[in-house]
Design a protein around this motif. Sequence first.
Motif, mmCIF file in Angstrom:
data_model
loop_
_atom_site.group_PDB
_atom_site.id
_atom_site.type_symbol
_atom_site.label_atom_id
_atom_site.label_comp_id
_atom_site.label_asym_id
_atom_site.label_seq_id
_atom_site.Cartn_x
_atom_site.Cartn_y
_atom_site.Cartn_z
ATOM 1 N N GLU A 66 8.862 15.094 4.217
ATOM 2 C CA GLU A 66 9.278 16.150 5.325
ATOM 3 C C GLU A 66 10.558 15.918 5.614
ATOM 4 O O GLU A 66 11.223 16.819 5.950
ATOM 5 C CB GLU A 66 8.189 16.092 6.655
ATOM 6 C CG GLU A 66 6.930 16.468 6.483
ATOM 7 C CD GLU A 66 6.016 15.469 5.734
ATOM 8 O OE1 GLU A 66 4.906 15.893 5.225
ATOM 9 O OE2 GLU A 66 6.349 14.255 5.563
ATOM 10 N N GLU A 67 11.063 14.635 5.802
ATOM 11 C CA GLU A 67 12.493 14.330 6.380
ATOM 12 C C GLU A 67 13.445 14.634 5.634
ATOM 13 O O GLU A 67 14.586 14.981 5.726
ATOM 14 C CB GLU A 67 12.446 12.833 6.932
ATOM 15 C CG GLU A 67 11.593 12.643 8.143
ATOM 16 C CD GLU A 67 11.424 11.405 8.598
ATOM 17 O OE1 GLU A 67 11.248 10.694 9.797
ATOM 18 O OE2 GLU A 67 11.499 10.316 7.692
ATOM 19 N N VAL A 68 13.055 14.426 4.186
ATOM 20 C CA VAL A 68 14.148 14.245 3.173
ATOM 21 C C VAL A 68 14.015 15.743 2.091
ATOM 22 O O VAL A 68 15.171 15.927 1.629
ATOM 23 C CB VAL A 68 14.281 12.953 2.240
ATOM 24 C CG1 VAL A 68 14.419 11.854 3.030
ATOM 25 C CG2 VAL A 68 12.808 12.998 1.486
ATOM 26 N N LEU A 69 13.053 16.144 1.915
ATOM 27 C CA LEU A 69 12.954 17.401 0.926
ATOM 28 C C LEU A 69 13.136 18.827 1.793
ATOM 29 O O LEU A 69 12.336 19.436 2.072
ATOM 30 C CB LEU A 69 11.671 17.365 0.126
ATOM 31 C CG LEU A 69 11.423 16.157 -0.742
ATOM 32 C CD1 LEU A 69 9.968 16.498 -1.337
ATOM 33 C CD2 LEU A 69 12.456 16.051 -1.616
ATOM 34 N N THR A 70 14.514 18.788 2.405
ATOM 35 C CA THR A 70 14.812 19.836 3.149
ATOM 36 C C THR A 70 15.812 20.786 2.216
ATOM 37 O O THR A 70 16.313 20.521 1.046
ATOM 38 C CB THR A 70 15.636 19.427 4.248
ATOM 39 O OG1 THR A 70 16.749 18.829 3.903
ATOM 40 C CG2 THR A 70 14.666 18.333 5.132
ATOM 41 N N ASP A 117 4.482 8.351 0.177
ATOM 42 C CA ASP A 117 4.675 8.030 1.500
ATOM 43 C C ASP A 117 6.157 8.234 2.032
ATOM 44 O O ASP A 117 6.471 8.691 3.357
ATOM 45 C CB ASP A 117 4.271 6.682 1.989
ATOM 46 C CG ASP A 117 2.670 6.570 1.405
ATOM 47 O OD1 ASP A 117 1.729 7.434 2.212
ATOM 48 O OD2 ASP A 117 2.398 5.911 0.744
ATOM 49 N N ARG A 118 6.999 7.579 1.358
ATOM 50 C CA ARG A 118 8.444 7.764 1.538
ATOM 51 C C ARG A 118 9.285 8.030 0.381
ATOM 52 O O ARG A 118 8.666 7.682 -0.748
ATOM 53 C CB ARG A 118 8.819 6.426 2.139
ATOM 54 C CG ARG A 118 8.545 6.302 3.574
ATOM 55 C CD ARG A 118 9.198 4.857 4.283
ATOM 56 N NE ARG A 118 8.749 3.802 3.563
ATOM 57 C CZ ARG A 118 9.847 3.230 2.738
ATOM 58 N NH1 ARG A 118 11.056 3.837 2.531
ATOM 59 N NH2 ARG A 118 9.829 2.020 2.151
ATOM 60 N N ILE A 119 10.355 8.828 0.502
ATOM 61 C CA ILE A 119 11.313 9.008 -0.724
ATOM 62 C C ILE A 119 12.716 8.746 -0.383
ATOM 63 O O ILE A 119 13.154 8.843 0.702
ATOM 64 C CB ILE A 119 11.179 10.701 -0.843
ATOM 65 C CG1 ILE A 119 9.842 10.940 -1.416
ATOM 66 C CG2 ILE A 119 12.081 11.060 -1.972
ATOM 67 C CD1 ILE A 119 9.472 12.675 -1.169
ATOM 68 N N TYR A 120 13.463 8.225 -1.313
ATOM 69 C CA TYR A 120 14.694 7.878 -1.545
ATOM 70 C C TYR A 120 15.284 8.987 -2.530
ATOM 71 O O TYR A 120 15.043 9.167 -3.635
ATOM 72 C CB TYR A 120 15.156 6.488 -2.026
ATOM 73 C CG TYR A 120 14.844 5.259 -0.980
ATOM 74 C CD1 TYR A 120 15.535 5.075 -0.131
ATOM 75 C CD2 TYR A 120 13.424 4.782 -1.180
ATOM 76 C CE1 TYR A 120 15.158 4.086 0.852
ATOM 77 C CE2 TYR A 120 13.248 3.834 -0.371
ATOM 78 C CZ TYR A 120 13.870 3.586 0.562
ATOM 79 O OH TYR A 120 13.376 2.374 1.752
ATOM 80 N N SER A 165 1.405 -1.838 -3.728
ATOM 81 C CA SER A 165 2.908 -1.421 -3.523
ATOM 82 C C SER A 165 3.310 -0.647 -4.714
ATOM 83 O O SER A 165 3.218 -1.207 -5.649
ATOM 84 C CB SER A 165 3.941 -2.173 -3.089
ATOM 85 O OG SER A 165 3.404 -2.945 -1.944
ATOM 86 N N VAL A 166 3.831 0.660 -4.654
ATOM 87 C CA VAL A 166 4.318 1.449 -5.809
ATOM 88 C C VAL A 166 5.541 1.960 -5.427
ATOM 89 O O VAL A 166 5.968 2.644 -4.489
ATOM 90 C CB VAL A 166 3.273 2.660 -6.101
ATOM 91 C CG1 VAL A 166 3.951 3.322 -7.171
ATOM 92 C CG2 VAL A 166 1.692 1.937 -6.448
ATOM 93 N N ILE A 167 6.587 1.792 -6.471
ATOM 94 C CA ILE A 167 7.905 2.243 -6.479
ATOM 95 C C ILE A 167 8.102 2.972 -7.831
ATOM 96 O O ILE A 167 7.801 2.640 -8.791
ATOM 97 C CB ILE A 167 8.885 1.282 -6.102
ATOM 98 C CG1 ILE A 167 10.271 2.022 -6.022
ATOM 99 C CG2 ILE A 167 9.058 0.212 -7.023
ATOM 100 C CD1 ILE A 167 11.267 1.331 -5.487
ATOM 101 N N GLY A 170 0.708 -1.240 -0.058
ATOM 102 C CA GLY A 170 -0.093 0.101 -0.069
ATOM 103 C C GLY A 170 0.937 1.233 -0.112
ATOM 104 O O GLY A 170 0.241 2.585 0.017
ATOM 105 N N GLU A 171 2.041 1.086 0.214
ATOM 106 C CA GLU A 171 2.975 2.385 0.012
ATOM 107 C C GLU A 171 3.296 2.908 -1.339
ATOM 108 O O GLU A 171 3.470 2.117 -2.236
ATOM 109 C CB GLU A 171 4.401 1.924 0.702
ATOM 110 C CG GLU A 171 4.616 2.189 2.102
ATOM 111 C CD GLU A 171 5.802 2.315 2.521
ATOM 112 O OE1 GLU A 171 6.178 2.992 3.451
ATOM 113 O OE2 GLU A 171 6.718 1.435 2.275
ATOM 114 N N ILE A 172 3.538 4.156 -1.529
ATOM 115 C CA ILE A 172 4.080 4.854 -2.672
ATOM 116 C C ILE A 172 5.253 5.466 -2.336
ATOM 117 O O ILE A 172 5.485 6.173 -1.495
ATOM 118 C CB ILE A 172 2.906 5.779 -3.145
ATOM 119 C CG1 ILE A 172 1.708 5.607 -3.471
ATOM 120 C CG2 ILE A 172 3.751 6.627 -4.451
ATOM 121 C CD1 ILE A 172 0.785 6.663 -3.930
#
Length: 271
Positions: free
Chosen positions: A220-224, A203-206, A187-189, A28-30
Amino acid sequence: MRLEASELAFSAQGRRIIAGIDLHADSGEIVGLVGPNGSGKSTILKNICRLLAPEHGAITLAGQDIAAMSAKQLARHLAVVSQESAALFEFSVQDIVLMGRAPHKRLLEADSAADVARAQDALRQVGLAAHGQRSITTLSGGEKQRVMLARALVQDAPILVLDEPTNHLDIHYQLQLMELIRTLRVSVITALHDLNLAARYCDRIYVLQDGSIAAAGTPEEVLTQATLRRVFRVDADILRHPRTGKLHIVYVAGAPGTASLPSRLAQAASG
């Protein structure tokens, strides 16, 4: 279904393209891959889809190594929309979409009424319900991209891999496509160029830089500001959009300490 890559590495023509890649996407994550051109996003996805074979590391689906799966077994678990589609002949749009049912059929098994209905529903989902009998070769680049998404949808796979899915799409269809993806419960990547789309829908980003993961976490954690300066070499204001509540990035030309393009061109000419 969980997709996981561990210590993934790949080289081409003696040059290391990616190394030490650890990532996952849960049910279920993008999950978004972002980074400058050449940072390794497409190479990671091609390894996940088995278009390329990693020289090191493993990729698993629900704990099973994809290298041990047959092509049909993998296609039942994982559907792909790539940047480069294979040569498209004079097939109808509906026939192209029906190809996505192949992993669920025996060799030479005819399409059933249920298959056709599934294809028509997928075309409706991507806004092409009226185009089913048109030749794929008559469509625009953006329309072809949506046909490829419809073909992936009818695979009914629990994992969807998208390489720059919004390429060639008008803004309306970019948003429509991302909204559709969010409703799929799979699940989406996905690799994305547009950081605002990544901030809104992932939902999360690398964050990729030079073939390695430079940052990982929620938008919020990575796009600073610091990450955008370090990885993308841009200055930006990171805001909270008043209507969506999501992060919104407003770019400022140039980054502190980074010469502008005209300056770099002038320096190159004088050198």
